[in-house]
Design an enzyme around this catalytic site. Sequence first.
Site, PDB file in Angstrom:
ATOM      1  N   ASP A  54      42.414  44.598 -61.528  1.00  0.00           N
ATOM      2  CA  ASP A  54      42.692  45.033 -60.155  1.00  0.00           C
ATOM      3  C   ASP A  54      43.327  43.952 -59.286  1.00  0.00           C
ATOM      4  OD1 ASP A  54      42.064  47.721 -60.303  1.00  0.00           O
ATOM      5  OD2 ASP A  54      39.926  47.323 -60.150  1.00  0.00           O
TER       6      ASP A  54
ATOM      7  N   ASP B  65      44.011  53.792 -63.604  1.00  0.00           N
ATOM      8  CA  ASP B  65      44.210  53.144 -62.296  1.00  0.00           C
ATOM      9  C   ASP B  65      45.149  51.948 -62.390  1.00  0.00           C
ATOM     10  OD1 ASP B  65      41.733  54.219 -63.024  1.00  0.00           O
ATOM     11  OD2 ASP B  65      40.654  53.273 -61.396  1.00  0.00           O
TER      12      ASP B  65
HETATM   13  N1  GLY Z   1      40.068  51.908 -59.183  1.00  0.00           N
HETATM   14  C1  GLY Z   1      38.839  52.556 -59.075  1.00  0.00           C
HETATM   15  C2  GLY Z   1      38.835  53.823 -58.339  1.00  0.00           C
HETATM   16  O1  GLY Z   1      39.806  54.518 -58.172  1.00  0.00           O
HETATM   17  O2  GLY Z   1      37.750  54.142 -57.904  1.00  0.00           O
END
Ligand code: GLY
Length: 374
Positions: free
Chosen positions: A91, A153
Site C-alpha cells: 500500500d 487493491d
Molecule cells: N485496501 C483495502 C481496502 O480496500 O479495504
Amino acid sequence: MNNLEWVDEAWSKVNSKIDRTSKKIGANFPHASVNGTYQLEEPFWWTAGFWPGLLWLVYRDSKDESLKKIAEQCEEKLDKVITDYYRLDHDMGFMWTLTSVARYKLLGEEDSKRRALLVANLLMGRFNAQGNYIRAWNPWHEGEDNSGWAIIDCLMNLPLLFWASEVTGDPRYGHVAKKHGETVLSNFIRKDGSVHHIIRFDPESGERIEAIGGQGFAPESAWSRGASWAVYGLSLLYKHTKEDKYLQAAKSVSHFFIANLPEDYVPHWDFRLPEGVTKYRDSSAGAIAACGLLLLANQVAPTEAEIYENAGVKILKSLYENYGDLENPNQDGLILSGTSHYPEGKNIDVPLIYGDYYFVEGLSILKGHEELFW
Ligand code: GLY
C-alpha cells in the site's frame, strides 16, 4: 465534462466543511468516523495518504495555505514509516501517491520527488519475479506465511511505479507495474467481469494455488470495493500503457459494476450476498468506481463514453444527495454509509476517509480537473 450546478454546490459545501474539520483533525491520519468523530490510525496504516490527499485536492483550487501546511506535515510524519521495514507493504502506492507525488505534481517540490522515488524502489522490492506479482501484506502474526498473496487493491499502487519511470526515464518501474497488471488480467478477473480479492500463489514456483475471500463475503462472491479498485485501477493501467487489453478489461469490470448497482446507484458492500446477510451499502466503493468510470469515459470514443460518464455522474450525485452529510457540525465525515471490513465486523455503515477522498476527487474531475495524482 458536464458542468453541473450541483457539483459547484457540493464543492462549496466540501470547502466549508474541510475548513472546519482540518482544524479539528490537523496533521493526523483519520480512517473511520465513529459517532461522528474520525478515529485516528498510526501513520503506517494503509489509509494514511487519503486525508492529506483530500487536502491537496481542495488546496489545488482554494490555495488555502493552512491546508497545504497540514498536508506537508502529514507527509513529513510518514518519513518514519519509510525506514520501518516491518510495517511497509504494497500500500506504499496509496500512501505516497497522495502525499509526495501530489505535492511534487502541484508544487514541484524536490524533497517530495526524492521521497516518492525512494518508496517506488521499496515497492519494486516486493515483486515476485517467478509469479509476476507484487506481494501484498506482511505476516499479520508470528509464523504466518503470506508471501504468495497478491490482491486486487494493489492495482492502485501501480501509478507510483509509472510515475517513477516517467520522472527518472528508467523503464524498470513500469515493467514491474505491467507484469503485475498481466497477472491481474490472467488470475483475478472472472468471465462475468467480477473480480477476486486475494489470489494465493506458490511464492517459489509462481503457480496459482487458490482464491481467498478476503474482505468479500466468500471466495466466489463479488466484494464491491474490490470491483471498484479494478474499475479505477484498470482504467489507470490503460491510461499509463495504452495497451488495449487493459482497456477491454476496464470495460468488462465496469459493465459488471454498473449492472449490479442498486436503484440509488450506491453499491452494497458485496454484489453477491446470500439471503439473510445485511446488504449494507459501501459508499466508498461507489466513490472509487465513479472516478474510474469518469477516467474510462475520457479514454474511449464519445459514442461509448456516455455509459461510463452517466454512471460516474449518477453515483457521485447520489452520494451527494442521499449519503452526503456536508452541513452537519457533529459529523467529521463527508459521506455516510461506508463499509470497511464486514467479515471482521469492522467499521460498518460509517464514513470512511477513502470514501471522502474519492468523492472529492470525483467532484474535482467533474469541475474540469483532468490531471490526476495517480
Ligand atoms: N485496501 C483495502 C481496502 O480496500 O479495504
